[in-house]
Design a protein around this motif. Structure first.
Motif, PDB file in Angstrom:
ATOM      1  N   ASN A 159      24.466 -34.770  23.758  1.00 44.12           N
ATOM      2  CA  ASN A 159      23.099 -34.363  24.094  1.00 44.12           C
ATOM      3  C   ASN A 159      22.479 -35.147  25.242  1.00 44.12           C
ATOM      4  OD1 ASN A 159      23.138 -32.440  22.103  1.00 44.12           O
ATOM      5  ND2 ASN A 159      22.359 -33.834  20.530  1.00 44.12           N
ATOM      6  N   ASP A 160      23.082 -36.306  25.567  1.00 44.85           N
ATOM      7  CA  ASP A 160      22.505 -37.111  26.648  1.00 44.85           C
ATOM      8  C   ASP A 160      22.908 -36.616  28.026  1.00 44.85           C
ATOM      9  OD1 ASP A 160      21.250 -38.720  24.867  1.00 44.85           O
ATOM     10  OD2 ASP A 160      22.813 -40.252  24.834  1.00 44.85           O
TER      11      ASP A 160
ATOM     12  N   LYS B 264      12.786 -34.118  26.828  1.00 47.78           N
ATOM     13  CA  LYS B 264      13.500 -35.368  26.567  1.00 47.78           C
ATOM     14  C   LYS B 264      13.651 -36.077  27.903  1.00 47.78           C
ATOM     15  CE  LYS B 264      16.956 -33.285  24.609  1.00 47.78           C
ATOM     16  NZ  LYS B 264      18.321 -33.061  24.146  1.00 47.78           N
TER      17      LYS B 264
ATOM     18  N   THR C  24      29.836 -25.347  27.702  1.00 41.33           N
ATOM     19  CA  THR C  24      29.202 -25.731  26.444  1.00 41.33           C
ATOM     20  C   THR C  24      29.129 -24.533  25.511  1.00 41.33           C
ATOM     21  OG1 THR C  24      27.914 -27.349  27.668  1.00 41.33           O
ATOM     22  CG2 THR C  24      27.192 -26.865  25.435  1.00 41.33           C
TER      23      THR C  24
END
Ligand SMILES: [Zn+2]
Length: 315
Positions: free
Chosen positions: A303-304, A14, A134
């Motif tokens: 997610n970024d 990504k 996380t």
């Protein structure tokens, strides 16, 4: 001017074009495909070049390319030491990338990049330390100290999922027993929920998943607890104790200004998660009578974070 951040996962790449104020202008995702290690430089460079071109950004408008890998890296020498899910060992990524695009390249560990992203976007700009935790399959942690990623001497600092909280406890993939992530990850919560359901066939948790155990997830016990289910309440109370133990260990060692919690579990209501955790952690920490304490908050970037943090490596 722009910065490119690439998040390298076990199955996907990504990439994001990030502006000078840390905002994503565009992203691109593609499956990670390479036949041999030598192709990695080309694959990554293609990704970065295409992302810029597709968004009308010329090469000289890009300041740097940052990459987050799932494993330890040697940023100084541009080498990825090893990764968890991709067969990469001692790979000189920066040098390989430069054959296709000569631009400053920075490497980071993915959890560290995510922590950097959260740190940069935290509303109080006066803080100098942050811990990102996380909660997922395992527990990923990234440490920001004095405004910088704390990598340790070999790039492996911030593997907080593997601090032991139960001596001789459950076996962990790292080879030790009783690691924090065996008890406080999202997967651990699911296992604890399943065990509680198995022990109590009358629990409201069965109704929530329509009797289908494959539908049990990290929300099941939280939801049942809100409906007043006693078995679920026990699961959550115990889970919060495990979570608080690890967080308190961190606070007692380096007292970060902020602990940001990420992953699906972190989306639970504050009164069910953050507020009790804040109290429990404080109760276990030294200096609880002081007037300043570590704040436990929800991570913001989702997610970024990995893409933004990788791009920020070059800022
Ligand atoms: Zn472990």
């Amino acid at each position: 001017m722009y910065y490119i951040g690439i998040d390298i996962g076990g199955t996907n790449l990504k990439a994001g074009l990030v502006s000078e104020n840390g905002q994503i202008k565009a992203t691109k995702k593609s499956p990670l495909r390479f036949e041999n290690m030598e192709q990695m430089g080309e694959v990554l460079a293609n990704m970065a070049v295409t992302l810029a071109e597709e968004n009308g950004v010329s090469r000289d408008q890009v300041m740097s390319v940052g990459m987050g890998f799932p494993g330890p890296v040697d940023n100084k020498n541009g080498v990825v030491i090893k990764t968890v899910n991709i067969p990469i060992r001692s790979m000189p990524v920066a040098e390989m990338f430069h054959k296709y695009w000569d631009i400053p390249v920075y490497l980071g560990n993915d959890a560290d990049c995510a922590a950097l992203g959260e740190y940069y976007h935290y509303e109080d700009k006066s803080i100098e330390s942050l811990l990102l935790v996380t909660l997922g399959t395992g527990i990923g942690t990234g440490i920001i100290l004095n405004g910088k990623i704390h990598t340790g001497i070999n790039g492996c600092a911030g593997e907080g999922g593997h601090i032991v909280i139960v001596h001789g406890g459950e076996e962990c993939s790292c080879g030790r027993r009783g690691c924090w992530e065996r008890y406080a990850s999202a997967n651990a919560l699911i296992r604890q929920t399943l065990a509680a359901m198995d022990a109590d066939k009358d629990s409201a948790m069965w109704g929530l998943v329509g009797g289908d155990l494959s539908r049990v997830d990290g929300r099941t016990a939280f939801e049942a607890k809100r409906k007043g289910d006693a078995a679920a309440k026990k699961v959550i109370e115990q889970y919060l104790c495990y979570l608080a133990d690890g967080l308190a260990n961190y606070v007692n060692i380096f007292q970060p200004a902020v602990i940001a919690l990420g992953g699906g579990v972190s989306h639970e209501r504050d009164e069910d998660l953050l507020l009790p955790l804040q109290d429990m952690v404080l109760e276990m920490c030294f200096g609880r009578e002081a007037d300043r304490h570590t704040r436990i908050v929800k991570a913001k970037l989702g997610n970024d974070a990995g893409i933004i943090g990788a791009a920020l490596l070059g800022m």
